[in-house]
Design an enzyme around this catalytic site. Structure first.
Site, mmCIF file in Angstrom:
data_model
loop_
_atom_site.group_PDB
_atom_site.id
_atom_site.type_symbol
_atom_site.label_atom_id
_atom_site.label_comp_id
_atom_site.label_asym_id
_atom_site.label_seq_id
_atom_site.Cartn_x
_atom_site.Cartn_y
_atom_site.Cartn_z
ATOM 1 C CG HIS A 156 -12.176 -13.514 -3.175
ATOM 2 N ND1 HIS A 156 -12.919 -14.026 -2.132
ATOM 3 C CD2 HIS A 156 -13.058 -13.333 -4.203
ATOM 4 C CE1 HIS A 156 -14.175 -14.167 -2.523
ATOM 5 N NE2 HIS A 156 -14.285 -13.746 -3.773
ATOM 6 C CB SER A 277 15.840 -0.434 6.309
ATOM 7 O OG SER A 277 16.605 -1.326 7.098
ATOM 8 C CE LYS A 283 12.810 -3.303 4.103
ATOM 9 N NZ LYS A 283 11.606 -4.037 3.978
ATOM 10 C CD GLU A 290 4.822 -0.151 7.225
ATOM 11 O OE1 GLU A 290 5.046 -1.310 7.591
ATOM 12 O OE2 GLU A 290 5.721 0.655 6.939
#
Ligand code: ARG
Length: 459
Positions: A156, A277, A283, A290
């Site tokens: 979970h 970024s 970043k 992704e």
């Protein structure tokens, strides 16, 4: 260039219909397989006396010359000729003259395309099988140094029980093993030759189908001409197998993305597989993971497109079937690209072992073992579960972890606790006790990794 089927037509095809119907813009990539199949067909026609041996020889030579031009990208594909088959046949006639017009004896584009795609598919499967093997190796290499590295295992997405990192990585090795076996089975099922089925009913010429099949490396010839020209099961299976690979990759992506977030900091992915970024200088984004996760959706789409394409299609060949190419090409390209990314990215993942160990001290992951401990001291498990539940509640209120309780505090919950409990509760002790085949005990994990390596060497 006049159409190869133009004989019975007086009027011209509407320009939009030509645009609708052309497939050479995407099926030209089948040229090497189309030519190989044509060479085998022509050779057989000559050997069986269907056409003169001299013509067969000329055709084979002409096709080989065209194959060379294909390899050097030296061909102007003509959309007005529709597809790769008609383009190559026209080129052949251009190259060798009248003999080229005899190639299409005893076959149809229907059995031709069915054959080309199976040949192409076989090569794609071989490439993907190799890639899956290399990916498993990369994972095994990454796992080897971490058979004692403890980390939280999750259910979970909640900290559940400690495991060793190698166990987690080995889980993916098993997934990709199943993927390999699916593709290997598909290869066998798909390696059947349609050629000789002609348009749909077979051909009256005295051809030798086995001879072509042997030349092209097919294991068998199709048993029913109507099925052979309309069957696309293998393409659907291919997309389904590819979809499963993508699903596995995307689960891995998801974990890498979560693990590389600052909240987890379990991994750092190398610069080659991350990007910055344009606005936030701090970043380092896990873009490769992704993108692979995102590309999973298109492969699912390819599978769905093919299932829908075939649904309710009457026997035998229908032009709808031309629409099978782009989805299956896309699925193949996508899965190969994503596998390549992963093969390279795995060695570039740095596991922050001290963070993984530290994370094991959070989330009360010792709770199950604490209950097991009471069981060793004669307490029934259900009762032990309740006692530990109360201890966890107490710790949560006090902002403490279970091993931070003093022995007096432990004894408030049960008289069966003694100081031995602290060594029982270390993550190392916990994983070591999961000592059954398939469990996370380091020696079991080492054995599993070795078995996986052996299995990989075998196939
Ligand atoms: N380009 C066609 C396809 O991909 C080849 C078969 C054409 N057959 C036909 N009867 N028009 O399906």
């Amino acid at each position: 260039m006049s159409k190869l089927w133009g004989g019975r037509f007086e009027g011209k095809t509407d320009a939009v219909v030509e645009h609708l119907g052309e497939s050479v813009s995407f099926d030209a990539r089948l040229a090497p397989w189309d030519i190989a199949a044509s060479i085998a067909h022509a050779d057989m026609l000559g050997a069986c006396g269907v056409i003169a041996k001299a013509d067969a020889r000329k055709i084979v030579q002409g096709l080989k010359a065209i194959a060379k031009r294909v390899a050097c990208n030296d061909i102007q594909w003509d959309a007005q000729l529709e597809d790769v088959h008609t383009n190559i046949e026209s080129l052949l006639v251009e190259t060798i003259g009248a003999a080229g017009k005899r190639l299409h004896t005893g076959r149809s584009r229907n059995d031709q395309i069915a054959t080309d795609v199976r040949l192409w598919l076989r090569d794609q499967i071989d490439t993907i099988l190799g890639q899956l093997g290399r990916l498993q190796l990369a994972l095994l290499d990454a796992a080897d140094p971490h058979t004692e590295t403890v980390m939280p295992g999750f259910t979970h997405l909640q900290q559940a029980q400690p495991v060793v990192l190698a166990h987690h990585l080995h889980a993916y090795v098993e997934m990709f093993h199943r993927d390999r076996s699916r593709f290997a089975q598909l290869r066998k099922r798909a390696n059947v030759m349609p050629l000789g089925s002609a348009a749909l009913a077979g051909t009256p010429y005295p051809i030798d189908r086995h001879r072509i099949a042997k030349a092209l490396g097919f294991d068998a010839i199709s048993a029913n001409s109507m099925d052979a020209v309309s069957d696309r099961d293998h393409l659907i299976e291919f997309c389904a197998d590819a979809a499963l690979v993508m699903m596995h990759l995307s689960r891995f992506c998801e974990e890498l993305i979560i693990w590389s977030s600052s909240a987890y900091s379990f991994v750092e992915i190398g610069d080659a597989f991350t990007t910055g970024s344009s606005i936030m200088p701090q970043k380092k984004n896990p873009d490769a993971a992704e993108l692979v996760r995102g590309k999973t959706g298109r492969v699912y789409g390819d599978l769905h497109a093919l299932l829908t394409l075939l649904k309710g299609l009457p026997l035998t060949y229908n032009r709808d079937l031309q629409e099978d190419k782009e989805p299956v090409f896309d699925a193949s390209d996508t899965v190969q690209l994503c596998l390549e990314v992963f093969i390279r990215m795995i060695p570039a993942i740095h596991f922050r072992t001290e963070r993984l160990a530290q994370a094991c001290t959070q989330g009360f992951m010792e709770a199950t073992d604490l209950a097991d401990y009471l069981v060793t001291r004669g307490v029934p498990f259900r009762e032990a579960h309740g006692i530990v539940g109360q201890a966890v509640l107490h710790c949560a209120r006090q902002g403490k972890s279970l091993p931070e309780l003093s022995i007096e505090e432990f004894r408030r919950f049960s008289p069966h606790f003694d100081p031995h409990v602290y060594t029982f509760l270390t993550p190392q002790a916990i994983v070591k006790r999961r000592d059954n085949p398939g469990g996370t005990a380091p020696r079991r994990v080492r054995a599993a990794l070795m078995a996986a390596r052996k299995r990989l060497q075998k196939d």
